[in-house]
Write an enzyme that holds these catalytic residues in place. Structure first.
Site, PDB file in Angstrom:
ATOM      1  N   SER A 180      61.778  34.175 108.220  1.00 45.19           N
ATOM      2  CA  SER A 180      61.707  35.626 108.056  1.00 45.19           C
ATOM      3  C   SER A 180      60.762  36.255 109.060  1.00 45.19           C
ATOM      4  CB  SER A 180      61.235  35.968 106.640  1.00 45.19           C
ATOM      5  OG  SER A 180      59.971  35.378 106.385  1.00 45.19           O
ATOM      6  N   CYS A 181      60.642  35.632 110.239  1.00 47.31           N
ATOM      7  CA  CYS A 181      59.662  36.124 111.205  1.00 47.31           C
ATOM      8  C   CYS A 181      60.157  37.336 111.974  1.00 47.31           C
ATOM      9  CB  CYS A 181      59.266  35.014 112.172  1.00 47.31           C
ATOM     10  SG  CYS A 181      60.664  34.258 113.019  1.00 47.31           S
TER      11      CYS A 181
END
Length: 294
Positions: free
Chosen positions: A116-117
């Site tokens: 989820s960067c």
């Protein structure tokens, strides 16, 4: 080494049966700070155990090292606030061979530690293709679909910590020629479990992992495909769904990606030529065009 599991009191509510207090076994989750030569590099939340393998696998997946000679040693050291006197087992300092360097701040490659960067998909794929030391396209290994179908059960049978906690992911590496289970690792993070497998392989001098299959217990995210490609693994099999970016990366790098490998069915999302339709799957109703089976 830190604990893998811990006991915690819980209140169990069973409708129609009552309320009971008892101890429950939980998987331990603690941070691990990875350092190189005393310089902090990354922090990941993991289940303690096989920390050196985890660090090595992380360095492989990030393109920092690619063979056993690149890695020299690792030691647990005191964490922040301990003055270095107390070994918390949550800080691991690694040393690499002379000439091995970290990517500079101005280079395109970045450390992707979670799914989820928020990084750009195209930039992520281009980065993996640029820094990968191994080309899985050239690996022409083939496997029977019936054999692939057995791997989730073989993985589950070896998950000792999962039996106690129900809360750990697992990754296992199989030899696609002999069918042998080479190694299995468990962790609260699916990416950590894969890093531990890859770290084991580097220490054993097995990279690139030609003619192998990586079986994972959950979904197939972009980062798992990334780690497989960086280790030279040609086939990744997951019991759940892949993400769209995982499928795109697999297609572009030559990795065979399977998802929803459950019972007697599976979906092949990229490079299906490595999966042979054996006698066990013949004679069944053909899959119609449209939505893939779940």
């Amino acid at each position: 080494m830190g604990r893998i599991t811990t006991l915690r009191p819980v209140t169990r509510i069973a409708l129609g049966e009552g309320v009971h207090r008892r101890a429950d076994t939980l998987a331990v989750e603690e941070p691990l700070e990875i350092r190189i030569g005393g310089v902090p590099l990354a922090v990941t939340m993991r289940t303690p155990g096989h920390d050196v393998e985890l660090a090595i696998g992380f360095l492989v997946s990030e393109g920092v090292i690619s063979e056993r000679a690149d890695f020299r040693a690792a030691i647990h050291c005191g964490g922040p606030g301990t003055g270095g006197a107390e070994n918390t087992y949550n800080v691991l300092d690694t040393s690499l061979a002379p000439g091995v360097r970290l990517p500079g701040a101005d280079e395109a490659r970045r450390f992707y530690t979670t799914s989820s960067c928020g990084v750009c998909g195209k930039a992520s794929i281009d980065a993996v293709r640029t820094v990968s030391h191994y080309d899985v396209v050239q690996d022409d290994v083939e496997v029977e679909a019936g054999w692939i179908a057995e791997l989730p059960d073989r993985l589950r049978a070896e998950q000792a910590a999962f039996d106690k906690t129900g809360g750990l992911h697992a990754a296992a590496l199989f030899d696609a020629v002999s069918g042998e289970l080479l190694v299995i690792r468990e962790d609260v993070g699916r990416h950590n479990a894969v890093d531990k497998v890859v770290g084991w392989a580097l220490q054993e001098g097995r990279l690139p992992l030609r003619s192998t299959v990586l079986q994972v217990s959950g979904r197939a995210s972009f980062e798992l495909v990334q780690k497989a490609v960086m280790a030279g693994i040609p086939i990744l099999s997951a019991v759940s769904a892949p993400s769209s970016l995982a499928a795109e990366l697999a297609e572009q790098t030559g990795l065979t990606l399977l998802g929803f490998v459950r019972g007697r069915s599976m979906n092949v999302y990229a490079h299906a030529q490595r999966v042979l339709i054996d006698a066990a799957t013949q004679g069944e109703e053909p899959v119609r065009e449209g939505q893939a089976e779940r």
